[in-house]
Motif scaffolding. Structure first.
Motif, PDB file in Angstrom:
ATOM      1  N   LEU A 150       0.832  -1.205   0.000  1.00  0.00           N
ATOM      2  CA  LEU A 150       0.000   0.000   0.000  1.00  0.00           C
ATOM      3  C   LEU A 150       0.865   1.253   0.000  1.00  0.00           C
ATOM      4  CD1 LEU A 150      -2.727  -1.075   2.607  1.00  0.00           C
ATOM      5  CD2 LEU A 150      -2.936  -1.031   0.113  1.00  0.00           C
ATOM      6  N   LEU A 151       1.934   1.232   0.808  1.00  0.00           N
ATOM      7  CA  LEU A 151       2.819   2.394   0.876  1.00  0.00           C
ATOM      8  C   LEU A 151       3.547   2.601  -0.447  1.00  0.00           C
ATOM      9  CD1 LEU A 151       4.436   2.214   4.428  1.00  0.00           C
ATOM     10  CD2 LEU A 151       2.958   4.002   3.531  1.00  0.00           C
ATOM     11  N   ILE A 152       4.023   1.498  -1.043  1.00  0.00           N
ATOM     12  CA  ILE A 152       4.735   1.621  -2.316  1.00  0.00           C
ATOM     13  C   ILE A 152       3.813   2.200  -3.378  1.00  0.00           C
ATOM     14  CG2 ILE A 152       5.828   0.305  -4.170  1.00  0.00           C
ATOM     15  CD1 ILE A 152       6.843  -1.629  -1.948  1.00  0.00           C
ATOM     16  N   ASP A 153       2.572   1.737  -3.412  1.00  0.00           N
ATOM     17  CA  ASP A 153       1.625   2.263  -4.385  1.00  0.00           C
ATOM     18  C   ASP A 153       1.380   3.747  -4.161  1.00  0.00           C
ATOM     19  OD1 ASP A 153      -0.243   1.537  -6.602  1.00  0.00           O
ATOM     20  OD2 ASP A 153      -1.735   2.291  -5.179  1.00  0.00           O
ATOM     21  N   GLN A 154       1.269   4.149  -2.879  1.00  0.00           N
ATOM     22  CA  GLN A 154       1.064   5.569  -2.575  1.00  0.00           C
ATOM     23  C   GLN A 154       2.276   6.387  -3.001  1.00  0.00           C
ATOM     24  OE1 GLN A 154       1.183   6.791   1.590  1.00  0.00           O
ATOM     25  NE2 GLN A 154      -0.619   8.077   1.237  1.00  0.00           N
ATOM     26  N   MET A 155       3.483   5.861  -2.743  1.00  0.00           N
ATOM     27  CA  MET A 155       4.694   6.605  -3.100  1.00  0.00           C
ATOM     28  C   MET A 155       4.838   6.729  -4.616  1.00  0.00           C
ATOM     29  SD  MET A 155       7.327   5.127  -0.213  1.00  0.00           S
ATOM     30  CE  MET A 155       8.631   6.312  -0.600  1.00  0.00           C
ATOM     31  N   ILE A 156       4.422   5.716  -5.358  1.00  0.00           N
ATOM     32  CA  ILE A 156       4.441   5.818  -6.823  1.00  0.00           C
ATOM     33  C   ILE A 156       3.539   6.958  -7.285  1.00  0.00           C
ATOM     34  CG2 ILE A 156       3.744   4.643  -8.946  1.00  0.00           C
ATOM     35  CD1 ILE A 156       4.669   2.014  -7.607  1.00  0.00           C
ATOM     36  N   SER A 157       2.332   7.037  -6.711  1.00  0.00           N
ATOM     37  CA  SER A 157       1.414   8.127  -7.074  1.00  0.00           C
ATOM     38  C   SER A 157       2.027   9.479  -6.733  1.00  0.00           C
ATOM     39  CB  SER A 157       0.082   7.953  -6.341  1.00  0.00           C
ATOM     40  OG  SER A 157      -0.560   6.756  -6.719  1.00  0.00           O
ATOM     41  N   GLN A 158       2.664   9.576  -5.571  1.00  0.00           N
ATOM     42  CA  GLN A 158       3.278  10.848  -5.174  1.00  0.00           C
ATOM     43  C   GLN A 158       4.414  11.238  -6.118  1.00  0.00           C
ATOM     44  OE1 GLN A 158       4.338   9.811  -1.177  1.00  0.00           O
ATOM     45  NE2 GLN A 158       2.367  10.489  -0.317  1.00  0.00           N
ATOM     46  N   ARG A 159       5.221  10.247  -6.511  1.00  0.00           N
ATOM     47  CA  ARG A 159       6.362  10.536  -7.384  1.00  0.00           C
ATOM     48  C   ARG A 159       5.909  10.999  -8.769  1.00  0.00           C
ATOM     49  NH1 ARG A 159      11.360   8.163  -5.844  1.00  0.00           N
ATOM     50  NH2 ARG A 159      11.518   8.547  -3.597  1.00  0.00           N
ATOM     51  N   VAL A 160       4.901  10.327  -9.339  1.00  0.00           N
ATOM     52  CA  VAL A 160       4.481  10.736 -10.689  1.00  0.00           C
ATOM     53  C   VAL A 160       3.887  12.140 -10.664  1.00  0.00           C
ATOM     54  CG1 VAL A 160       4.166   8.361 -11.492  1.00  0.00           C
ATOM     55  CG2 VAL A 160       2.217   9.589 -10.497  1.00  0.00           C
ATOM     56  N   LEU A 161       3.203  12.482  -9.551  1.00  0.00           N
ATOM     57  CA  LEU A 161       2.675  13.840  -9.432  1.00  0.00           C
ATOM     58  C   LEU A 161       3.814  14.860  -9.313  1.00  0.00           C
ATOM     59  CD1 LEU A 161      -0.346  13.318  -7.007  1.00  0.00           C
ATOM     60  CD2 LEU A 161      -0.457  14.252  -9.331  1.00  0.00           C
TER      61      LEU A 161
ATOM     62  N   ASN B  52       7.598  22.942 -14.537  1.00  0.00           N
ATOM     63  CA  ASN B  52       8.423  24.013 -13.947  1.00  0.00           C
ATOM     64  C   ASN B  52       7.751  24.689 -12.745  1.00  0.00           C
ATOM     65  OD1 ASN B  52      10.945  25.286 -14.016  1.00  0.00           O
ATOM     66  ND2 ASN B  52      10.089  27.101 -15.005  1.00  0.00           N
ATOM     67  N   LEU B  53       6.889  23.940 -12.051  1.00  0.00           N
ATOM     68  CA  LEU B  53       6.196  24.526 -10.895  1.00  0.00           C
ATOM     69  C   LEU B  53       7.108  24.704  -9.694  1.00  0.00           C
ATOM     70  CD1 LEU B  53       2.758  22.661 -11.038  1.00  0.00           C
ATOM     71  CD2 LEU B  53       3.344  24.955 -11.855  1.00  0.00           C
ATOM     72  N   GLN B  54       8.268  24.039  -9.692  1.00  0.00           N
ATOM     73  CA  GLN B  54       9.169  24.184  -8.552  1.00  0.00           C
ATOM     74  C   GLN B  54       9.700  25.605  -8.412  1.00  0.00           C
ATOM     75  OE1 GLN B  54       9.769  22.508 -11.264  1.00  0.00           O
ATOM     76  NE2 GLN B  54      11.891  22.613 -11.948  1.00  0.00           N
ATOM     77  N   ASN B  55       9.596  26.389  -9.488  1.00  0.00           N
ATOM     78  CA  ASN B  55      10.077  27.770  -9.442  1.00  0.00           C
ATOM     79  C   ASN B  55       8.965  28.773  -9.172  1.00  0.00           C
ATOM     80  OD1 ASN B  55      12.800  27.105  -9.998  1.00  0.00           O
ATOM     81  ND2 ASN B  55      12.295  26.850 -12.172  1.00  0.00           N
ATOM     82  N   SER B  56       7.733  28.297  -8.966  1.00  0.00           N
ATOM     83  CA  SER B  56       6.650  29.234  -8.688  1.00  0.00           C
ATOM     84  C   SER B  56       6.799  29.799  -7.278  1.00  0.00           C
ATOM     85  CB  SER B  56       5.298  28.543  -8.821  1.00  0.00           C
ATOM     86  OG  SER B  56       5.105  27.629  -7.746  1.00  0.00           O
ATOM     87  N   PRO B  57       6.408  31.050  -7.068  1.00  0.00           N
ATOM     88  CA  PRO B  57       6.546  31.642  -5.731  1.00  0.00           C
ATOM     89  C   PRO B  57       5.834  30.843  -4.640  1.00  0.00           C
ATOM     90  CG  PRO B  57       6.029  33.326  -7.354  1.00  0.00           C
ATOM     91  CD  PRO B  57       5.890  32.013  -8.046  1.00  0.00           C
ATOM     92  N   GLU B  58       4.648  30.278  -4.966  1.00  0.00           N
ATOM     93  CA  GLU B  58       3.892  29.540  -3.957  1.00  0.00           C
ATOM     94  C   GLU B  58       4.660  28.291  -3.510  1.00  0.00           C
ATOM     95  OE1 GLU B  58       1.159  31.911  -6.504  1.00  0.00           O
ATOM     96  OE2 GLU B  58       2.748  30.433  -6.899  1.00  0.00           O
ATOM     97  N   VAL B  59       5.205  27.543  -4.487  1.00  0.00           N
ATOM     98  CA  VAL B  59       5.943  26.321  -4.147  1.00  0.00           C
ATOM     99  C   VAL B  59       7.223  26.661  -3.390  1.00  0.00           C
ATOM    100  CG1 VAL B  59       7.185  24.344  -5.108  1.00  0.00           C
ATOM    101  CG2 VAL B  59       4.934  24.971  -6.007  1.00  0.00           C
TER     102      VAL B  59
END
Length: 293
Positions: A71-82, A90-97
């Protein structure tokens, strides 16, 4: 809880209650850290899954690993693809992030510093010494087991006392007349400590010996009581093992308060009003007047 613990940095120390393993990521031997999944060639290691498991609520950590880890591995896969999709956008450079990343870094640094300062104080020897000082050396707490008859008026309470003096059974009379908790059980309240009852009720109950009935009605906010004490006992002090979680919490909270107070005293702090103007300094506390001779 002391008022100073409402400060955010000190409150973060509570995260240390799970123990040093939960507060600090432990080094992992690469040879014993297999890859459990890959996303577009990027690996997820077993150590990452184990770290995620340590952050779960206790009821989930208690699940067998063969059930929990998929279950954890499946959740981590979803988190990684997101996260990968967000980087491609390029959202890592947005002011909010960037603001949220800075906030996460601040919190991680606070936790790491508190862990470094407090963890050395959490030795078994220190906790046992505190147990002896704060718990084992304290006198045993007195408890009584009592029944009561609760009625609405003093007249009704005195009528019940008269019936008892005439030989009526207390439990039977409570089932018949009481309007209070435990009436169906003959007014039985079980064992309780003095501080667990309204003051007037507790004073009357703890003044009685087993088998005695209060000679006069006792009034509380709930009505008028007639009280009979069935048993008295002294509650033994809890063992070290039973007390350890609370002892650990107390040490953490006190140490966190001291750390934060020390750092605040050493820092140059300026305060401003919500419009940006300087905030007036609080008035100095006047010295205490000398005691008369």
């Amino acid at each position: 809880m002391p008022a100073s613990l409402t400060r955010p940095a000190a409150a973060l120390a509570v995260l240390l209650l799970a123990g040093p393993a939960a507060a600090q990521v432990q080094p992992v031997n690469p040879a014993s850290d297999p890859v459990v999944a890959r996303i577009d060639g990027n690996p997820i290691h077993l150590s990452e899954v184990e770290e995620a498991a340590r952050g779960l609520p206790e009821q989930f950590r208690a699940m067998p690993p063969p059930m929990l880890y998929p279950l954890l591995i499946d959740q981590m896969i979803s988190q990684r693809v997101l996260a990968d999709a967000a980087r491609k956008a390029n959202l890592q450079n947005s002011p909010e992030v960037r603001a949220r990343v800075r906030q996460a870094e601040e919190e991680a640094l606070q936790q790491a510093f508190l862990a470094r300062e407090i963890t050395p104080l959490m030795t078994d020897e220190a906790l046992r010494a505190r147990y002896q000082r704060d718990i084992a050396s304290q006198p045993a707490e007195a408890e009584v087991r009592a029944r009561h008859i609760l009625v609405q008026t003093e007249t009704d309470a005195r009528s019940a006392i008269t019936a008892l003096q005439g030989g009526a059974d207390f439990a039977a009379l409570a089932r018949e007349r009481s309007r209070g908790p435990g009436a169906a059980e003959g007014g039985d309240l079980g064992f309780f400590k003095k501080e667990e009852m309204p003051e007037a009720f507790a004073e009357a109950a703890f003044a009685l010996q087993p088998g005695q009935v209060s000679p006069t009605p006792v009034r509380t906010q709930f009505g008028w009581h007639v009280i009979k004490v069935e048993e008295r006992r002294e509650q033994p002090r809890p063992s070290f093992e039973e007390s350890e979680p609370e002892l650990r919490r107390a040490v953490i909270e006190e140490a966190a308060t001291q750390v934060v107070d020390r750092l605040r005293a050493a820092a140059t702090v300026q305060r401003f009003n919500l419009d940006g103007s300087p905030m007036a300094a609080p008035p100095a506390t006047p010295p205490a007047a000398p005691a008369p001779r």
